[in-house]
Structure formats: C-alpha cells, structure tokens
Design a protein around this motif. Structure first.
Motif, PDB file in Angstrom:
ATOM      1  N   ASP A  24      27.844  24.479  76.872  1.00  0.00           N
ATOM      2  CA  ASP A  24      28.433  23.189  76.533  1.00  0.00           C
ATOM      3  C   ASP A  24      29.954  23.247  76.434  1.00  0.00           C
ATOM      4  O   ASP A  24      30.655  22.312  76.782  1.00  0.00           O
ATOM      5  N   ASP A  25      30.417  24.395  75.956  1.00  0.00           N
ATOM      6  CA  ASP A  25      31.846  24.530  75.799  1.00  0.00           C
ATOM      7  C   ASP A  25      32.542  24.489  77.150  1.00  0.00           C
ATOM      8  O   ASP A  25      33.516  23.771  77.349  1.00  0.00           O
ATOM      9  N   ALA A  26      32.012  25.263  78.081  1.00  0.00           N
ATOM     10  CA  ALA A  26      32.602  25.312  79.408  1.00  0.00           C
ATOM     11  C   ALA A  26      32.508  23.961  80.109  1.00  0.00           C
ATOM     12  O   ALA A  26      33.378  23.576  80.878  1.00  0.00           O
ATOM     13  N   ARG A  27      31.440  23.242  79.816  1.00  0.00           N
ATOM     14  CA  ARG A  27      31.250  21.945  80.452  1.00  0.00           C
ATOM     15  C   ARG A  27      32.372  20.989  80.042  1.00  0.00           C
ATOM     16  O   ARG A  27      32.754  20.110  80.807  1.00  0.00           O
ATOM     17  N   ASN A  28      32.854  21.173  78.824  1.00  0.00           N
ATOM     18  CA  ASN A  28      33.946  20.325  78.370  1.00  0.00           C
ATOM     19  C   ASN A  28      35.310  20.849  78.804  1.00  0.00           C
ATOM     20  O   ASN A  28      36.303  20.175  78.647  1.00  0.00           O
ATOM     21  N   GLN A  29      35.313  22.066  79.328  1.00  0.00           N
ATOM     22  CA  GLN A  29      36.579  22.636  79.762  1.00  0.00           C
ATOM     23  C   GLN A  29      36.464  23.143  81.191  1.00  0.00           C
ATOM     24  O   GLN A  29      36.515  24.348  81.437  1.00  0.00           O
ATOM     25  N   PRO A  30      36.295  22.201  82.110  1.00  0.00           N
ATOM     26  CA  PRO A  30      36.106  22.633  83.500  1.00  0.00           C
ATOM     27  C   PRO A  30      37.310  23.391  84.037  1.00  0.00           C
ATOM     28  O   PRO A  30      37.213  24.077  85.021  1.00  0.00           O
ATOM     29  N   GLU A  31      38.427  23.265  83.354  1.00  0.00           N
ATOM     30  CA  GLU A  31      39.627  23.958  83.837  1.00  0.00           C
ATOM     31  C   GLU A  31      39.483  25.474  83.749  1.00  0.00           C
ATOM     32  O   GLU A  31      40.294  26.223  84.269  1.00  0.00           O
ATOM     33  N   ALA A  32      38.424  25.905  83.072  1.00  0.00           N
ATOM     34  CA  ALA A  32      38.207  27.331  82.937  1.00  0.00           C
ATOM     35  C   ALA A  32      37.866  27.977  84.287  1.00  0.00           C
ATOM     36  O   ALA A  32      38.120  29.155  84.490  1.00  0.00           O
ATOM     37  N   ASP A  33      37.298  27.215  85.192  1.00  0.00           N
ATOM     38  CA  ASP A  33      36.872  27.776  86.476  1.00  0.00           C
ATOM     39  C   ASP A  33      37.969  27.627  87.529  1.00  0.00           C
ATOM     40  O   ASP A  33      38.282  26.530  87.958  1.00  0.00           O
ATOM     41  N   PRO A  34      38.550  28.735  87.931  1.00  0.00           N
ATOM     42  CA  PRO A  34      39.646  28.643  88.895  1.00  0.00           C
ATOM     43  C   PRO A  34      39.200  28.126  90.257  1.00  0.00           C
ATOM     44  O   PRO A  34      40.017  27.585  91.009  1.00  0.00           O
ATOM     45  N   ALA A  35      37.922  28.257  90.570  1.00  0.00           N
ATOM     46  CA  ALA A  35      37.438  27.752  91.857  1.00  0.00           C
ATOM     47  C   ALA A  35      37.557  26.236  91.923  1.00  0.00           C
ATOM     48  O   ALA A  35      37.749  25.660  92.988  1.00  0.00           O
ATOM     49  N   LEU A  36      37.457  25.574  90.765  1.00  0.00           N
ATOM     50  CA  LEU A  36      37.615  24.121  90.760  1.00  0.00           C
ATOM     51  C   LEU A  36      39.056  23.743  91.057  1.00  0.00           C
ATOM     52  O   LEU A  36      39.319  22.757  91.740  1.00  0.00           O
ATOM     53  N   LEU A  37      39.978  24.539  90.546  1.00  0.00           N
ATOM     54  CA  LEU A  37      41.381  24.259  90.835  1.00  0.00           C
ATOM     55  C   LEU A  37      41.687  24.478  92.311  1.00  0.00           C
ATOM     56  O   LEU A  37      42.525  23.785  92.893  1.00  0.00           O
ATOM     57  N   ASP A  38      40.997  25.435  92.919  1.00  0.00           N
ATOM     58  CA  ASP A  38      41.139  25.599  94.368  1.00  0.00           C
ATOM     59  C   ASP A  38      40.755  24.307  95.077  1.00  0.00           C
ATOM     60  O   ASP A  38      41.421  23.886  96.026  1.00  0.00           O
TER      61      ASP A  38
ATOM     62  N   PRO B 139      40.874  15.310  84.053  1.00  0.00           N
ATOM     63  CA  PRO B 139      39.967  14.339  84.684  1.00  0.00           C
ATOM     64  C   PRO B 139      39.617  14.700  86.124  1.00  0.00           C
ATOM     65  O   PRO B 139      38.501  14.416  86.569  1.00  0.00           O
ATOM     66  N   GLN B 140      40.523  15.342  86.813  1.00  0.00           N
ATOM     67  CA  GLN B 140      40.228  15.720  88.200  1.00  0.00           C
ATOM     68  C   GLN B 140      39.199  16.834  88.251  1.00  0.00           C
ATOM     69  O   GLN B 140      38.288  16.819  89.090  1.00  0.00           O
ATOM     70  N   LEU B 141      39.326  17.777  87.326  1.00  0.00           N
ATOM     71  CA  LEU B 141      38.359  18.882  87.283  1.00  0.00           C
ATOM     72  C   LEU B 141      36.992  18.381  86.847  1.00  0.00           C
ATOM     73  O   LEU B 141      35.966  18.809  87.378  1.00  0.00           O
ATOM     74  N   ARG B 142      36.990  17.463  85.906  1.00  0.00           N
ATOM     75  CA  ARG B 142      35.719  16.882  85.475  1.00  0.00           C
ATOM     76  C   ARG B 142      35.039  16.189  86.640  1.00  0.00           C
ATOM     77  O   ARG B 142      33.839  16.316  86.862  1.00  0.00           O
ATOM     78  N   ARG B 143      35.837  15.433  87.383  1.00  0.00           N
ATOM     79  CA  ARG B 143      35.287  14.691  88.520  1.00  0.00           C
ATOM     80  C   ARG B 143      34.725  15.641  89.579  1.00  0.00           C
ATOM     81  O   ARG B 143      33.626  15.416  90.108  1.00  0.00           O
ATOM     82  N   ILE B 144      35.460  16.686  89.877  1.00  0.00           N
ATOM     83  CA  ILE B 144      35.004  17.651  90.875  1.00  0.00           C
ATOM     84  C   ILE B 144      33.763  18.384  90.383  1.00  0.00           C
ATOM     85  O   ILE B 144      32.801  18.576  91.140  1.00  0.00           O
ATOM     86  N   ALA B 145      33.772  18.765  89.116  1.00  0.00           N
ATOM     87  CA  ALA B 145      32.601  19.463  88.569  1.00  0.00           C
ATOM     88  C   ALA B 145      31.368  18.569  88.663  1.00  0.00           C
ATOM     89  O   ALA B 145      30.282  19.028  89.035  1.00  0.00           O
TER      90      ALA B 145
END
Lengths: 193, 193
Positions: A24-38, B139-145
């Motif tokens: 749940d924690d990670a779900r609220n902090q998607p910025e933790a996954d660098p692949a998403l930033l890619d 918000p962008q990371l949330r959307r992508i996730a």
DNA sequence: TCATTTATGTCAGTCATGTTGACTTATTTT
DNA sequence: AAAATAAGTCAACATGACTGACATAAATGA
C-alpha cells in the motif's frame, strides 16, 4: 546530437510487476519505481517526435499544430459540432474560433447547419481538407506502424489499452465512444446529442 | 462532457498484424489501417491528460509547462549542461534562457561551473526544486501506474519499446542512453562530452 | 601567443496559441 | 414570451516558441 554521457546511479530497476506487486505504501508513492519515470520521459520524447514532421509541413503553409488538430478531428469525425471539438481539444471557443475561421476561409473545412437543430454548425472537410489531413497524418502513421512493428505484433492491443487508460477517468468513456465511431460519420443524419 | 454519439462507418478494423502482414503497397499507405488512426487519437488524448494535472499545479505558482520540462530533466539528470537541455527539448537557447532564469532566480535550480570545462554550466535542482519536481511528477506517475496496471503487468516492456521506437531514428540512441543513465548522476565528476 | 571556436547569456522584436470577459445573433426549449 | 443554448466575435492579455544580433569567458589549435 550532443552525447550526454551520464553516470548511472539507479538501483535495481523493476521491470515486471506494478500495482500487483506493490504494497500500500508503494502504491501511494509510485515515484519509487524508476521505470515509471523512464516512461514519463519516453512519453515526452515520443510525443515530441510524433508532432515534428507534421509541424514542419504545417509551417510551410502558414498553419500550426492547432490547425492540424482541428483538421484531424473534423476529417476523421465528419459532421462534428463546434461544441464537440471544444470538448475534445479542451480549449476555449475563442481559441478554436481563430484557427477554425482560417481553415474555413482557406477552403479546408465547410460548415453546415444541423438538420434537427439549425443552431449547430456541423463541420466537414473539403477534398482539399482531406488531402491536407492525409498528408499530415502520413508521417505519424508511418511512425506508429514502425513502432508497433518493432515492439511486436501482439503489442498493438496493449498499447491501445495503455493509452486509453492514460485518459482522465471522466473522459475515458467519451474517448472510447469516439474511437468506436471511428472513421467518421460523413453524411450522417443521426441525432446530435 | 458532451456526448458525441456518432454513427459507425468503419469497416473490419484490423487488430493483429502490422507490417508483417502488409504487402508493399499497404506498407507505403499505413493510413489504410483505421486502427493506426485510433492510436493517433489515443496518443493525443493520453498526452493531453498526461499534462493536465501538473499544468494546474504550475499555474498556481506562476509557471508553465516549459518550467516543468526543464525542472524534470534537471532533477532526473542532475548535472546536465545547458546544451544537453537544448538538445533534449529541441528549443532555442533564448526560449530555454527565459524559463531557466526564472527557475534559478526563484531558487529551484542552481548552476555550477564545470570542473573540466569551466565554460559549462552544470544544472542541479535545489531541495526546493526537487520537492516541486516530485509534486509535479506524482500525478503523472500515478496515471502511468494506473494505465500499466489496467493494461496488464506484462505490458510495461512493450509500452517502453513502443515509445522508444516512436522517437526519431536520429535521436533514439541518445534517448536510450539518457534513460540508461537513469535517475541522474547527482554530484557526478564524469567527463562532459 | 594569438586567433578561433565553443558554451553560455542576453537584448529586441515577432508569432502562434492559449486565456478571460463581455456581448450579439439565431434558434430551441420551457 | 422568456430563458437557455450554440455559435460567433471583439478586445486585451500571457506564455512560450521563434529569429537575428551581439557579449563574455574559456578552451583549443595553428
């Protein structure tokens, strides 16, 4: 192009699971996954280059990207109302008015009063408008065809699903309906909502 | 949202094969496949909504999307040179100059002379800059996730491949190198190309 | 060393495209 | 008949692109 040549500092780089494997924690902090930033960056680069070739063509004829957008949607979804276009583009009537007027004045688009509601102005591309729309679409379609090809034939459905889900919840249904209606209802006589 | 509600005129709608199953003629006329045009529109809608939430935040603090782009790339690829940024954003020095100056003046970004080449200005985000970058990215990371989640966990690699291949041939290597370098070389002392 | 190139910054002007607010006209709805 | 709706328009303005010209500091090379 300049070579950027940076050092790596990234840890492990998750690639497989997303929300399934997140607590749940990670779900609220998607910025933790660098692949998403890619993907954030890839989306920027993809869109940047998606628009470059048409932009060049448009420049030659004194139009801009705004004209392309209007021409595209009118061409593909023939008989669109001005209000529909405003809703699709999310711009103001005044912004649309300027480019639409130019497209009409230069013979790319024609307007026709609605049959059931004569206040409405239904928009159609002329032959000239269709030609330009096709010419502008060509490099984009080539680019997409290439990218689909390179990412595997089975990728098309997943790309479509992904992009659909990138659309705002509130607009998703409208967008999917627009796509279902597909290549336009030229000469439609249907009910304008 | 207005309901557009158009009639369907589209024929069969290919979904599976792309270039593999196309003859040479079709390969030169990708516009023949209506599914590709769907992707053109989806890309527009996806990008439109991808930028809407950050744009709203930016507006509150008197910034625009241009500030976001600069802040993002400086934050993620710390120590970037001005020339790198120009090459990534494909804008002119003057355009970049204006927004960069504001970001520096308001304490989001700091500049530092390069160690090996003191003409270079290496760019770094301050704590304040990192906070804003994170806030805009969220918000962008949330959307992508969400979109990855909804399109299946195995989709991530195919999305990444697709988007990479949407990038201009000439820039693809640079982009992939940038992504490999990943979450920035803060405090790097490496050779600036 | 001196000339050139490179990296950056800046001034001035222009253009495209977005914004708000106010108002008109035609038409439909109540 | 009054109110709401669809569209068009005027004016003023902001943002973020652009071009061209020029300045400065530092690196590079003949």
């Amino acid at each position: 192009m300049t070579d950027i040549n940076e050092q790596v500092r990234r840890p492990g780089a998750k690639t497989a699971s997303i929300a399934d494997a997140m607590d749940d924690d990670a779900r609220n902090q998607p910025e933790a996954d660098p692949a998403l930033l890619d993907l954030v960056e890839l989306l920027f680069f993809a869109y940047r280059d998606f628009t470059r070739e048409p932009d060049k063509i448009l420049e030659e004829i004194g139009f801009g990207r705004a004209h392309h957008r209007v021409l595209h949607f009118v061409n593909r979804h023939s008989g669109l109302r001005v209000a529909d276009l405003l809703d699709i583009l999310k711009i103001t009537k005044q912004s649309l008015g300027r480019v639409l007027k130019q497209l009409v004045d230069e013979g790319y688009i024609v307007q026709e009063a609605g049959k059931t509601d004569r206040r409405e102005r239904l928009l159609y591309t002329t032959a000239r408008g269709q030609e330009l729309a096709d010419r502008l679409a060509l490099p984009q379609l080539r680019r997409i065809a290439h990218a689909l090809d390179a990412s595997g034939a089975e990728s098309q459905s997943c790309i479509g699903k992904f992009l659909s889900e990138m659309v705002c919840e509130a607009d998703r249904a409208q967008v999917s309906q627009l796509l279902k209606a597909g290549a336009g209802a030229r000469g439609r006589s249907g009910e304008p909502a």
